[in-house]
Design an enzyme around this catalytic site. Structure first.
Site, short mmCIF file in Angstrom:
data_model
loop_
_atom_site.label_atom_id
_atom_site.label_comp_id
_atom_site.label_asym_id
_atom_site.label_seq_id
_atom_site.Cartn_x
_atom_site.Cartn_y
_atom_site.Cartn_z
N HIS A 20 -1.95 4.95 -3.70
CA HIS A 20 -1.89 4.16 -4.91
C HIS A 20 -2.35 2.74 -4.64
CE1 HIS A 20 0.22 1.75 -8.17
NE2 HIS A 20 -0.50 2.59 -8.85
N CYS A 21 -3.45 2.63 -3.95
CA CYS A 21 -4.10 1.34 -3.77
C CYS A 21 -5.56 1.60 -3.50
CB CYS A 21 -3.47 0.54 -2.64
SG CYS A 21 -3.94 1.13 -1.01
N ARG A 22 -6.35 0.54 -3.53
CA ARG A 22 -7.77 0.72 -3.27
C ARG A 22 -8.09 0.36 -1.84
NH1 ARG A 22 -9.55 -4.46 -1.59
NH2 ARG A 22 -8.87 -6.02 -3.04
N ILE A 23 -7.11 0.21 -0.98
CA ILE A 23 -7.40 0.00 0.42
C ILE A 23 -8.04 1.26 0.99
CG2 ILE A 23 -5.22 0.82 1.40
CD1 ILE A 23 -5.33 -1.68 3.20
#
Length: 410
Positions: free
Chosen positions: A182-185
């Site tokens: 749930h992140c764009r990392i």
């Protein structure tokens, strides 16, 4: 590279000076435009402010507007995705209670009726409980004030110490303990070396499914997320298998009555027989009435088809994702750590060395730590039944075992 970046900055300054014909015209621009301009200046300046600038920094700076747009849209659509999950699940429940359950009670033996009622309601409770806990439980954040907890680096965005297994979430705009997704990392890495293998595809699906929760998955709610995926997959597969015959009957009924609407049934009269005197003059066909097919019957059949197609599709997609998460848990990894460990394994292999995950305690111990099982009875009270217990540890410190041993004796 530095000459090119300086030229781009001078070009942007010339464009700004041309657009502002009066002194102080910059101050008359709307606040939103000034904010965007300041943001673009910051991106350009970040490319040459340090001698440590490399290709990764340039890539992050160039694609920062894309990442920001994706994060903003994901944040805005999060609530809509949660409502969509609730609506779809509620529609399946309405069909089961109003259509399937009465048919099961009247046609199945009592032992099968008891099995469907007990298992179905247990599965429903597990889905609702873990979905609620996964969406409402905070994933866990490292402390922002000074403390004595060990850390491995400093977050370049939060400017706070990062403990082991902690990553920054661009959507939540904060660091998350033992972050899973749930992140764009790692989006840059996925775009760069995205190969059509099952792990990268499942990682992409993993990030997309996280929008169903509208929450970040981390140390405190990772178990709730996995339990929800497992319970929902089991429920969808259960509905797909148990409703297969009903789906075939409903589909065949709709197809059969479609042909009856096109071709009117009749018995041709070709000669002398007992029908003489029964038919009106000039009529050569004896029309037989079509079997009754009301609007209610049509809606029941379409509802069964809708339920089976939806549950089968979700069961296959979510089942594959759940199996992938089970493999990661057995290895003592998260979704992000899987890619990090893969890169580290390749790097160490080039040097003729073997990389070992320091957080892998063995398959059984990994599951015990993940599920919070500390004694035998917990397999029932904490795994097979809904439980709100917290995971072991605080997410700041992690024990490292160089060899396998029983971490939690059972």
């Amino acid at each position: 590279m530095r000459w090119f970046l300086s030229s781009m900055l001078q070009l942007l300054r010339c464009v700004r000076l041309r657009s502002c014909t009066k002194r102080g015209a910059r101050n008359t621009l709307p606040l939103c435009i000034r904010a965007i301009w300041a943001y673009m200046r910051l991106l350009v300046q970040s490319l040459y402010f340090s001698s440590l600038t490399d290709s990764d920094v340039v890539f992050d700076s160039v694609f920062e507007p894309v990442f920001w747009t994706v994060d903003y849209v994901t944040r805005w659509f999060g609530t809509m995705f949660v409502c969509l999950v609730v609506v779809l699940t509620s529609s399946i429940l309405v069909i089961v209670y109003l259509i399937l359950l009465p048919m099961i009670i009247t046609t199945y033996p009592y032992i099968w009726v008891a099995w469907h009622v007990c298992y179905g309601h247990w599965n429903l409770v597990m889905i609702v409980f873990h979905y609620y806990k996964a969406t409402k439980t905070a994933p866990g954040n490292p402390p922002t004030e000074k403390n004595d907890s060990p850390f491995v680096s400093v977050c370049k965005k939060c400017i706070i110490p990062k403990p082991a297994r902690t990553h920054h979430c661009g959507i939540c705009n904060r660091c998350i303990l033992k972050m899973d997704h749930h992140c764009r990392i790692l989006c840059a890495n996925v775009i760069t070396f995205f190969l059509f293998d099952y792990e990268n595809i499942l990682f992409f699906l993993n990030v997309r499914i996280s929008a169903w929760l509208n929450n970040c998955v981390g140390h405190l709610n990772h178990r709730y997320f996995f339990s929800f995926c497992l319970a929902l997959s089991m429920g969808c597969i259960y509905c797909s298998i148990s409703g297969r015959n009903m789906f075939l009957d409903a589909y065949n009924a709709i197809e059969r009555f479609k042909h009856l609407d096109v071709e009117k049934p009749g018995v041709p009269v070709t000669g002398m027989g007992i029908l003489i005197g029964l038919l009106p003059p000039g009529q050569t066909n004896f029309q037989t009435p079509a079997p009754p097919y009301t609007f209610k019957d049509k809606m029941i059949h379409k509802s069964i088809i809708y339920m089976w197609v939806l549950t089968s599709t979700v069961g296959v997609a979510l089942g594959a994702l759940t199996m992938w998460h089970a493999v990661l848990i057995s290895r003592g990894e998260t979704s992000i750590e899987r890619h990090t460990n893969s890169k580290e394994t390749k790097r160490m292999a080039k040097r003729g060395r073997i990389y070992r995950n320091p957080f892998n305690y063995g398959r059984l111990n990994n599951w015990k730590v993940f599920l919070g099982v500390e004694k035998t009875s917990h397999w029932l009270t904490r795994v097979l039944l809904p439980s709100g217990h917290t995971p072991p540890g605080d997410g700041l410190k992690w024990d490292i075992f160089p060899f396998k041993k029983d971490l939690i004796p059972v």
